[in-house]
Design a protein around this motif. Structure first.
Motif, PDB file in Angstrom:
ATOM      1  N   LYS A 198      45.423 -95.570 -87.830  1.00 17.97           N
ATOM      2  CA  LYS A 198      44.590 -94.695 -86.812  1.00 17.97           C
ATOM      3  C   LYS A 198      45.435 -93.715 -85.924  1.00 17.97           C
ATOM      4  N   ARG A 249      45.265 -89.577 -86.086  1.00 20.44           N
ATOM      5  CA  ARG A 249      45.030 -88.851 -84.968  1.00 20.44           C
ATOM      6  C   ARG A 249      46.472 -88.028 -84.693  1.00 20.44           C
ATOM      7  N   MET A 296      49.476-101.791 -76.433  1.00 18.23           N
ATOM      8  CA  MET A 296      49.657-103.022 -77.237  1.00 18.23           C
ATOM      9  C   MET A 296      49.709-102.652 -78.519  1.00 18.23           C
ATOM     10  N   CYS A 297      49.216-101.413 -78.749  1.00 24.20           N
ATOM     11  CA  CYS A 297      49.157-100.861 -80.209  1.00 24.20           C
ATOM     12  C   CYS A 297      49.227 -99.454 -80.363  1.00 24.20           C
ATOM     13  N   LYS A 324      40.917-108.403 -80.101  1.00 25.05           N
ATOM     14  CA  LYS A 324      42.325-108.817 -80.002  1.00 25.05           C
ATOM     15  C   LYS A 324      43.070-107.942 -78.882  1.00 25.05           C
ATOM     16  N   GLY A 325      42.496-107.133 -78.405  1.00 25.81           N
ATOM     17  CA  GLY A 325      42.909-106.091 -77.441  1.00 25.81           C
ATOM     18  C   GLY A 325      43.843-105.098 -77.871  1.00 25.81           C
ATOM     19  N   CYS A 326      43.681-104.601 -79.126  1.00 25.52           N
ATOM     20  CA  CYS A 326      44.706-103.441 -79.677  1.00 25.52           C
ATOM     21  C   CYS A 326      44.263-102.029 -78.760  1.00 25.52           C
ATOM     22  N   GLY A 327      42.958-101.980 -78.440  1.00 31.06           N
ATOM     23  CA  GLY A 327      42.631-100.631 -77.832  1.00 31.06           C
ATOM     24  C   GLY A 327      42.356 -99.570 -78.617  1.00 31.06           C
ATOM     25  N   THR A 328      42.318 -99.731 -80.014  1.00 33.51           N
ATOM     26  CA  THR A 328      41.910 -98.639 -80.910  1.00 33.51           C
ATOM     27  C   THR A 328      40.597 -98.096 -80.730  1.00 33.51           C
ATOM     28  N   TYR A 356      47.856-105.481 -85.300  1.00 36.12           N
ATOM     29  CA  TYR A 356      46.442-105.374 -85.477  1.00 36.12           C
ATOM     30  C   TYR A 356      45.739-104.787 -86.640  1.00 36.12           C
ATOM     31  N   ALA A 357      46.524-105.268 -87.708  1.00 33.89           N
ATOM     32  CA  ALA A 357      46.104-104.968 -89.107  1.00 33.89           C
ATOM     33  C   ALA A 357      46.231-103.467 -89.469  1.00 33.89           C
ATOM     34  N   GLU A 358      45.432-102.550 -88.464  1.00 31.91           N
ATOM     35  CA  GLU A 358      45.400-101.190 -89.035  1.00 31.91           C
ATOM     36  C   GLU A 358      45.465-100.012 -87.902  1.00 31.91           C
ATOM     37  N   GLY A 418      47.566 -97.705 -81.981  1.00 26.51           N
ATOM     38  CA  GLY A 418      46.069 -97.450 -81.923  1.00 26.51           C
ATOM     39  C   GLY A 418      45.405 -97.094 -80.654  1.00 26.51           C
ATOM     40  N   ARG A 419      46.223 -97.558 -79.608  1.00 31.07           N
ATOM     41  CA  ARG A 419      45.593 -97.464 -78.080  1.00 31.07           C
ATOM     42  C   ARG A 419      46.052 -96.175 -77.721  1.00 31.07           C
ATOM     43  N   GLN A 450      39.721-100.783 -71.409  1.00 30.35           N
ATOM     44  CA  GLN A 450      40.568-101.870 -71.812  1.00 30.35           C
ATOM     45  C   GLN A 450      40.973-102.664 -70.417  1.00 30.35           C
ATOM     46  N   PHE A 469      45.304-102.446 -69.758  1.00 29.61           N
ATOM     47  CA  PHE A 469      45.443-100.995 -70.104  1.00 29.61           C
ATOM     48  C   PHE A 469      44.225 -99.770 -70.097  1.00 29.61           C
ATOM     49  N   PHE A 496      45.991-114.016 -88.730  1.00 26.56           N
ATOM     50  CA  PHE A 496      46.020-113.121 -87.342  1.00 26.56           C
ATOM     51  C   PHE A 496      44.367-113.353 -86.697  1.00 26.56           C
ATOM     52  N   CYS A 527      37.218-101.206 -85.553  1.00 26.21           N
ATOM     53  CA  CYS A 527      37.689-102.433 -85.543  1.00 26.21           C
ATOM     54  C   CYS A 527      38.033-103.363 -86.213  1.00 26.21           C
ATOM     55  N   PRO A 528      39.390-103.575 -86.734  1.00 28.95           N
ATOM     56  CA  PRO A 528      39.719-104.651 -87.814  1.00 28.95           C
ATOM     57  C   PRO A 528      39.085-106.128 -87.687  1.00 28.95           C
ATOM     58  N   TYR A 529      38.703-106.409 -86.489  1.00 34.77           N
ATOM     59  CA  TYR A 529      38.178-107.757 -86.147  1.00 34.77           C
ATOM     60  C   TYR A 529      36.611-108.023 -86.180  1.00 34.77           C
ATOM     61  N   LYS A 559      39.231 -86.162 -77.071  1.00 34.98           N
ATOM     62  CA  LYS A 559      38.506 -87.370 -77.374  1.00 34.98           C
ATOM     63  C   LYS A 559      37.834 -87.003 -78.631  1.00 34.98           C
ATOM     64  N   VAL A 614      39.032 -98.089 -77.737  1.00 33.36           N
ATOM     65  CA  VAL A 614      39.202 -97.352 -76.424  1.00 33.36           C
ATOM     66  C   VAL A 614      39.759 -95.962 -76.360  1.00 33.36           C
ATOM     67  N   ASN A 619      43.421-109.010 -72.056  1.00 30.87           N
ATOM     68  CA  ASN A 619      43.541-107.579 -72.419  1.00 30.87           C
ATOM     69  C   ASN A 619      42.505-106.979 -73.348  1.00 30.87           C
TER      70      ASN A 619
END
Lengths: 333, 174, 666
Positions: free
Chosen positions: B90, B94, B51-52, C631-635, B84-86, B54-55, C647, C650, C546, C609-611, A275, C637, C590
């Protein structure tokens, strides 16, 4: 014997710091001694294994065990104590997650023994003698415990009821746990007896953490003069605080040293190292692969940094070298 | 989650199993495209849709390996193309740190792979998976669950040293 | 068997004709699924996506009191919505459905029937375990503020504003310059029809001014944008004009009366080819017809020593106000259309073309002003020395299609170069040479236009101009400006050509505005590789970005001509209209969310967060996610170091279950 609650304390693979932390209760220890009977504490009092074996099963109200489990003796003792105790508390990082001794799980047993008894620069051992588990001498046999291949956290050996985290735990946590024990207000089984929120919550430098952290390089704590008031991560120093349970009163940060993660993860995280790795890597200020690698190379030892106290309790637990595994059992598709 | 579920695997010769985490917008779609185009490739991959990229939590990678995957594949959009842009940057950051950690834990670098596969690159899904399966075939099983059982053999031996321990353990689990 | 407890799961495997059942044993898989924890009914069916297939789902939900559904069939990207709707009709939450993609990721790509049957079982097991943990979710609805902001008052912004205003929406049109009109107002005639730009543009400009639904703010800039789709809060800075728009009647007497008898400062509208006064109006048809005072040039504002002849002539209208301060307006809008336009390529960046060095080298936009009847020369094409050019060269692709400058084709230059060739020839009867790389004439009537102009007797030379240099190094004694020689390889005949000309026109390309990057950040959208704003999808969502609720019109998205710009502006307006008329915006469920009690406030998630959906709440000392922006990308998270961000759809737990299900051991 009085009918006061009976408390046992035992140590396994540990440094003694946890024992020290009990003594750190200072005057409060008198209240504890007043309230309970300490019936087993090898560090401080003269009890033998046979004394424990003679006790009735579950007759010890609670036993606090510190240290990781590496040898057969430790294992036998914790199993014995499990049988004799109503409640087992894993006390300190080593019992909780494997602790510093757990970092030995990066190596195979043979690697460790060879280094310690043969290759270390301070060793003179031309016969390459290694300790034996049994030795006959003058008609009697002396035995040594078996050195296991794996270091284990306490709950990887026996059933554990509670955990008090820390290297070492703070007196305040110990005191609170004893009070809960005496007043019968313990939380559900399996609980870690510390706040379930990361250290940043109580960190005195919280306010100085920027909202746009982008790390351009990491610095090791000994290599820089850290500003005493600014978030250590903002200074590029790996601080495990965001991924580590609070409750330690941010002692290391107050001493201008980063959190190294001894309280372990929150209940919502399975692998503390993964993490913090995820969070720190994502904050690296580079998009090009070569730049990313270059910035990350300023963390020279990811495992030692992110799993300093938790390797045995982590998802991988132990070195998985190809050579040590010949593989293949029946369950394969 | 402690379900004990019967495995569907029967005693066949070992074949590597890959857990693949594919992003919804590019790589998962590319795998769909490979399907629509009826491209044939090695069946050893089990795909999990996120979804990405990045998740993808490094914990997922460790979990997959520790649950018995022989390799983990991450698929995301090409740099600059992330939905989602970027998020993919990430994932890339990682990936490199996690990769070093895995290597440090004795896991061969070929077992952990990241690929940028856009929605139009169905053929890349095929070549990447075929390639990875071939490499894993050569490496042999990683097999952490079985290793873990083997590690614990030493514990069984010690139980015998504690009188009536089994009895207690049974009692404790009632 | 422990596990899925009292959750009742229905399992369905689709034959998909022979697409699935042709390879694997669907009955065996259904039978296996029936043994999995919680599965109370497991069936195989010919076509699950058909109406009877969906009916089957609904009937079973009622008959077996199903709480979760797993469908093993095709890709969720194809039919997830279908089965979600079927579940919803059956009375359970639509997000209690999980699909197993055994067709695209299974039977279509693998041949080994036995292995694939086992693999399908793995995938089914993962889905059954996962769906157990699914939570009921709702699509959240966000109300939409009906007003709209349009940034940029060129032809794109004007057209979009009129379209929306005619539909009854209130439009804020914000323009940086003192007048709307944009680049089109500077053009003389427009290809391919050669109608005069002013004739078609000025009626639209005055319509904007007159429209009751349009609030027009020129000489204004957007300072700040907050909020999200349906609920943007925008701060607009109205720069000090020093002439009160409400009081000015547009008589222009103040300009006449200015203490400066002649223009002294380069006139921006005429590309510096003429001079203007400190108080000026960019061009006679400017909208609004209100002068503006340049505080850096006006004697009163600069030194405080002026006879204030302008104030005197304005008299009791009292429109001149030297005390005016910038004004900040905060507006609430539901949608934003960006129509910020382009910047012409800076020709000085290519030194060997001699722009800025030789006085007879012009840019195309300068020529537009020269040929324009209201331009600095009254429409006469004259050299700086007053002569009429006898030979003129026009260089196409200046700064475009060139890896040293801009890689893209600017799309309009070939056609406007042909137009300029025609206009210059018409006015001067000069001999014209057009140097082109490829002649690009796509679009309606363009090829015909090209054919028409090229038949007018201009010389088309296929070749990139390599050098421009003076014909002679000696200075002309009579004050005349010497010719320059244009050198290029004529690739059609394979020879180097050196053509002396009196006038050289550089057809500069289109590039993003200098501050496109700042604008991008302010509006939280993306840029393409070249720096133009990025559309959501080049084909299927060309005016969306976007960031929901923000649309693109015109050349800020990429080079295009006027017809395409207007078409795109119309498209952007109708997308914005559709959004506003819907009244509410539905958010995909999501999204990520923070467990407030668990968050330590470490702020690690915020920059990821890009948003900019995550904000640190000082009062709580915790991070908070704005679900409408997420937008729910989950980065975040995956990054939260204490596992305090989750999320929907997810969840960690759902993914762990999927992993374990895929790999489950005996």
């Amino acid at each position: 014997m009085s009918d006061k609650p009976k408390i046992g304390l035992y140590w396994c693979a540990s440094c003694g710091g946890c024992e020290e932390s009990v003594v750190d209760l200072a005057e409060d220890i008198l209240d504890v001694v007043e309230a309970v009977d300490i019936i087993f504490w090898p560090v401080a009092m003269d009890f033998k294994r046979a004394d424990v074996e003679a006790m009735d099963d579950r007759s010890i109200t609670a036993t606090l065990i510190n240290g990781a489990v590496r040898t057969s003796e430790q294992e036998e003792m914790v199993r014995l104590l499990r049988r004799k105790s109503a409640v087992i508390i894993a006390y300190g990082s080593c019992a909780h997650l494997g602790g510093i001794p757990g970092m030995a799980n990066q190596f195979d047993r043979e690697q460790i023994l060879r280094y310690v008894y043969e290759d270390a620069p301070t060793v003179v051992n031309d016969e390459k003698t290694r300790p034996a588990t049994a030795h006959r001498f003058n008609g009697s046999e002396a035995t040594l415990p078996v050195f296991h291949a794996t270091v284990r956290a306490l709950d990887q050996v026996i059933d554990v009821d509670y955990y008090i985290p820390g290297c070492a735990p703070t007196p305040a946590l110990l005191k609170a746990a004893v009070e809960a024990l005496l007043t019968g207000t313990l939380p559900p089984k399996g609980t870690v007896l510390a706040p379930d929120i990361a250290l940043c919550d109580e960190c005195p430098r919280k306010e100085s953490k920027p909202e746009d952290l982008r790390i351009e390089r990491f610095h090791r704590p000994h290599a820089v003069m850290a500003d005493p008031d600014t978030c250590l991560l903002a200074q590029g120093i790996v601080c495990m605080g965001p991924a580590t349970r609070g409750g330690c009163e941010a002692l290391c940060v107050k001493g201008n040293m980063p959190c190294t993660g001894c309280f372990g993860p929150t209940s919502r995280v399975r692998d503390q190292g993964a993490k913090i790795l995820s969070s720190l890597a994502a904050s690296v200020a580079a998009d090009e692969e070569a730049d990313i690698i270059s910035i990350l190379s300023t963390i020279p030892d990811p495992i030692g940094t992110f799993y300093r106290y938790g390797l045995p309790g982590s998802l991988l637990r132990k070195l998985l070298s190809q050579s040590s595994w010949t593989g293949g059992t029946s369950h394969h598709a | 989650m402690n379900e004990t579920i019967e495995t569907t695997q029967t005693a066949q010769p070992w074949r590597p199993r890959i857990v693949a985490f594919f992003c919804n917008w590019c790589t998962y779609t590319a795998a769909d495209l490979a399907g629509v185009s009826r491209m044939k490739y090695a069946p050893n991959t089990r795909i999990i849709r996120v979804m990405c990229s990045g998740r993808i939590d490094p914990q997922f990678v460790l979990e997959a390996l520790s649950e018995g995957a022989d390799g983990v594949l991450i698929g995301g959009c090409h740099p600059g193309d992330c939905h989602y842009a970027e998020g993919n940057y990430k994932a890339l950051r990682r990936f490199h740190l996690l990769r070093r950690m895995l290597i440090g834990m004795g896991i061969d670098e070929k077992r952990f792979r990241l690929e940028w596969i856009s929605a139009s690159e169905g053929d890349k899904v095929k070549t990447v998976i075929n390639d990875m399966v071939e490499q894993l075939q050569q490496l042999g099983p990683l097999d952490i669950p079985a290793r873990r059982k083997a590690w614990d053999v030493e514990l069984e031996e010690a139980k015998a040293q504690v009188p009536r321990y089994e009895e207690f353990e049974e009692a404790a689990h009632v | 068997m422990k596990g899925n407890g009292d959750i009742r799961i229905g399992f369905y495997i689709c034959h998909c004709g022979t697409n699935i059942a042709g390879l694997i044993d669907v009955a065996r898989i259904a039978e296996y699924a029936g043994t999995l924890p919680g599965v109370v009914v497991a069936r195989d069916y010919k076509y699950m996506c058909s109406d009877p297939g969906q009916d089957l789902l609904r009937e079973d939900i009622a008959a077996y009191h199903l709480m979760r559904i797993v469908v093993a069939s095709c890709s969720p990207l194809l039919h997830e919505q279908t089965f979600r709707r079927a579940a919803e009709k059956g009375g359970i939450n639509p997000y209690f459905v999980q699909m197993v993609n055994i067709r695209e990721h299974g039977t279509w790509v693998h041949d080994d029937a036995e292995y694939m049957t086992g693999k399908a079982m793995d995938m089914v097991r993962a889905a059954v375990l996962r769906v157990y943990a699914h939570q009921p979710l709702e699509r959240k609805q966000v109300p939409i503020t009906p007003d709209v902001l349009i940034v940029g008052g060129g032809i794109a912004g004007i057209h979009a504003a009129l379209t929306m205003a005619d539909a009854g929406k209130h439009v804020y049109l914000v323009e940086r310059e003192p007048t709307i009109g944009g680049h089109m107002a500077q053009f003389d005639k427009t290809f391919p029809t050669l109608d005069c730009a002013a004739c078609i543009l000025t009626p639209k400009m005055t319509a904007v001014k007159a429209h009751p639904n349009i609030t027009l703010w020129t000489w204004s800039e957007v300072e700040k944008v907050d909020g999200f789709i349906g609920n943007f809060t925008v701060t607009v800075k109205r720069k000090a004009r020093y002439v009160d728009e409400d009081l000015c009647v547009g008589c222009m007497e103040c300009i006449e009366a200015c203490i400066y008898k002649q223009g002294k400062f380069p006139d921006e509208f005429n590309m510096g080819l003429s001079k203007r006064k400190p108080i000026f109006i960019p061009f006679p048809q400017a909208v609004p017809p209100v002068p503006v005072i340049d505080p850096g040039q006006c004697l009163h504002l600069k030194k405080g020593t002026c006879k204030d002849t302008c104030v005197e002539i304005c008299a009791d209208r009292k429109a001149i106000n030297f005390e005016q301060e910038p004004e900040y307006k905060e507006i609430e809008v539901g949608a934003i259309i960006l129509a910020t336009g382009f910047t012409p390529f800076d020709a000085t960046r290519i030194p060997y073309y001699g722009y800025g060095k030789y006085p007879n080298v012009y840019t195309a936009l300068e020529l537009e002003r020269l040929v324009n009847a209201s331009g600095p020369t009254g429409g006469e094409v004259r050299l700086p020395d007053g002569r009429t050019p006898e030979r003129v060269a026009i260089v196409h692709c200046v700064g475009s299609r060139d890896e040293h400058y801009n890689r893209w084709c600017s799309r309009v230059c070939c056609m406007y170069s042909m137009k300029l060739a025609h206009l210059v020839k018409e006015k001067t009867h000069a001999e014209i040479f057009n140097f082109y790389i490829d002649m690009r004439a796509p679009g309606k009537s363009m090829e015909e236009f090209y054919n028409r102009i090229s038949s007018e007797g201009i010389h088309l030379v296929r070749g990139r101009v390599a050098d421009v240099y003076p014909e002679t190094l000696e200075k002309k004694t009579n004050g005349q400006i010497g010719r320059v020689i244009v050198q290029a390889e004529d690739t059609l005949i394979g020879r180097i050509r050196k053509i002396p000309v009196d006038m050289l026109i550089l057809s500069t390309g289109l590039q993003p505005r200098i501050d496109a990057e700042e604008i991008r950040r302010m509006f939280n959208i993306s840029c393409s590789a070249g720096g133009f704003f990025l559309e959501r999808h080049p084909k299927l969502a060309p005016v969306n970005t976007f960031t929901d609720g923000i649309f693109l019109a015109g050349t800020c998205q990429g080079p295009k001509d006027i017809p395409d710009t207007v078409a795109q502006a119309g498209a952007a307006a109708s997308e914005a209209l559709a959004l506003i008329d819907r009244g509410v915006f539905e958010l995909e469920p999501n999204t990520a969310y923070i467990m407030e009690d668990d968050c330590s406030g470490c702020k690690s998630c915020i920059p990821l967060c890009p948003y900019t959906a995550i904000a640190f709440k000082e009062e709580k000392q915790k991070a908070e996610i704005n679900e409408a922006l997420c937008k729910g990308c989950g980065t975040c998270v995956a990054s939260c170091p204490s596992g305090s961000i989750r999320q929907h759809l997810f969840e960690d737990e759902e993914i762990y279950r999927e992993i374990r299900g895929l790999l489950a051991y005996a």
